[in-house]
Design an enzyme around this catalytic site. Structure first.
Site, short mmCIF file in Angstrom:
data_model
loop_
_atom_site.label_atom_id
_atom_site.label_comp_id
_atom_site.label_asym_id
_atom_site.label_seq_id
_atom_site.Cartn_x
_atom_site.Cartn_y
_atom_site.Cartn_z
NE ARG A 157 -26.76 78.07 -32.21
CZ ARG A 157 -27.25 77.95 -30.98
NH1 ARG A 157 -28.14 78.80 -30.53
NH2 ARG A 157 -26.84 76.97 -30.20
NE ARG A 163 -30.63 80.21 -25.73
CZ ARG A 163 -31.89 80.13 -25.30
NH1 ARG A 163 -32.59 81.20 -25.00
NH2 ARG A 163 -32.46 78.96 -25.16
N GLY A 164 -32.59 79.70 -29.13
CA GLY A 164 -33.81 78.91 -28.95
C GLY A 164 -34.41 78.64 -30.31
CB ALA A 165 -35.62 75.51 -31.85
CG ASP A 168 -32.43 73.03 -30.26
OD1 ASP A 168 -32.37 72.69 -29.06
OD2 ASP A 168 -32.25 74.19 -30.65
CD GLN A 203 -27.94 77.96 -22.89
OE1 GLN A 203 -27.36 77.38 -21.98
NE2 GLN A 203 -27.64 77.75 -24.16
CG ASN A 230 -33.42 70.34 -25.48
OD1 ASN A 230 -33.70 71.33 -26.17
ND2 ASN A 230 -33.48 70.38 -24.17
CE LYS A 231 -27.98 74.38 -25.36
NZ LYS A 231 -26.95 74.69 -26.39
#
Ligand code: MRU
Length: 343
Positions: A90, A53-55, A243, A202, A253-254
């Site tokens: 995603r 995960r993570g852009a 992201d 996370q 973002n998150k």
């Protein structure tokens, strides 16, 4: 970054070169488990189910997924099918589309038999470039952190971060964490407030794991604690990853990032967003145009930890996974080109 004392990237080719090894992030920090992805479908599942995960790391994994598809079948039909499947894994991080389009543009003019090898080479280059971009972000961030620390030289620089925009979200160094690691290595006393980042934690599970591995002092906090810490002078700067940043500078973002930006603004705490150019989406005008991923409510109704998962509410839950922080709340964008006041 260091894992078990040795420097490792978060993604690497398998020894036969035909697949990639990734860390299964669902198991961290309790178990460090590398898994092999050998087909495009494996990469798609790993991205969708957040093994990885993570852009930037999503982009790198997808690039390899496309390469694996082309190594099996180099036809136009296979290329377009794998591109569409991986793109749908995603929706929010723009690096996914950037990486897939980059590989596609490289291989489209080539004969089918050459596409697999060329795609693997392009995916390798995407990874190498990601590391270089993050090192550059870190170098500019180091200068910024030096200046911030000089304002209060008698105490540690207190930085708050949300989610995981670290080594585990990129190929190496991270975006938001790169300045933290470089500052720590340069002898600047830096302490990190780590938002736990419900619902998937996370921060508590991944960022804390990374910082501990590198020996950076840090404290995990409940997501609701940041406002209080800022109001009482215990935060010198907030730094987050992203992201997607749109043409007008809005930052996706998150979920929960927006609330941190609001609290930072109200308390005069600088709010920085770290990003490489691969996360900038000039084709999207504002944050309102970004598709926000809705994930399963089970991520909210249940909490996973050492030993498994428990239900923490008897009710149903909604789970928007990202939010948009308006550009007006951003103090600066920390990029490979330097600290920009606007995008
Ligand atoms: O849902 P996730 O865990 O993939 O979300 C990741 C984040 O929000 C990161 O902070 C963002 O992708 C930046 S990664 C350098």
């Amino acid at each position: 970054m260091k894992l078990d004392g040795t420097h490792q990237r978060s993604i690497r080719r398998t020894s036969d070169g035909k697949g990639v090894c990734i860390l299964d992030q669902r198991e961290l920090p309790w178990t460090v488990k590398w898994v092999e992805l050998r087909h495009a479908h494996d990469a798609e599942v790993a991205i969708r189910e957040m093994w990885t995960r993570g852009a930037p790391l999503i982009g790198a994994t997808a690039a390899y997924g496309l390469a694996m598809a082309l190594a099996e079948d180099g036809s136009d039909a296979a290329l377009d099918r794998a591109h569409a499947q991986l793109l749908a894994a995603r929706p929010t991080a723009v690096n996914l589309k950037w990486a897939l389009d980059t590989v596609l543009a490289t291989v489209r003019p080539l004969p089918a038999a050459e596409r697999g090898a060329a795609a693997f080479a392009r995916a390798d280059a995407i990874c190498d470039e990601d590391v270089a971009l993050n090192q550059a972000i870190g170098a500019h961030g180091l200068a910024l952190f030096r200046d911030l620390h000089a304002k209060n030289p008698d105490r540690a620089l207190n930085v708050l971060t949300h989610c995981n925009a670290g080594w585990l979200a990129t190929v190496d160094y991270g975006t938001a964490t790169a300045p933290i690691y470089l500052a720590h290595d340069a002898g600047i006393p830096v302490h990190v407030w780590v938002d736990e980042t419900r619902p998937r934690n996370q921060g508590a599970l991944l960022t804390a794991f990374e910082l501990a591995g590198h020996g950076v002092p840090h404290t995990v906090i409940a997501d609701n604690a940041g406002g209080h810490l800022m109001m009482t002078g215990q935060v010198d700067a907030v730094i987050v990853g992203t992201d997607r940043v749109t043409a007008n500078g809005d930052v996706c973002n998150k979920i929960g990032t927006y609330l941190k930006a609001l609290a930072a603004k109200d308390n005069g705490v600088p709010f920085y967003v770290a990003l490489p150019y691969t996360t900038f989406d000039a084709a999207t005008a504002t944050g309102a145009d970004i598709p926000i991923e809705e994930r399963s409510g089970a991520e909210v109704t249940h909490v996973s930890g050492e030993g498994g998962s428990i239900r923490v509410t008897a009710s149903n839950a909604a789970n928007p996974a990202f939010d948009v922080t308006p550009a007006r709340l951003v103090t600066g964008y920390l990029t490979e080109r330097g600290l920009l006041a606007s995008i």
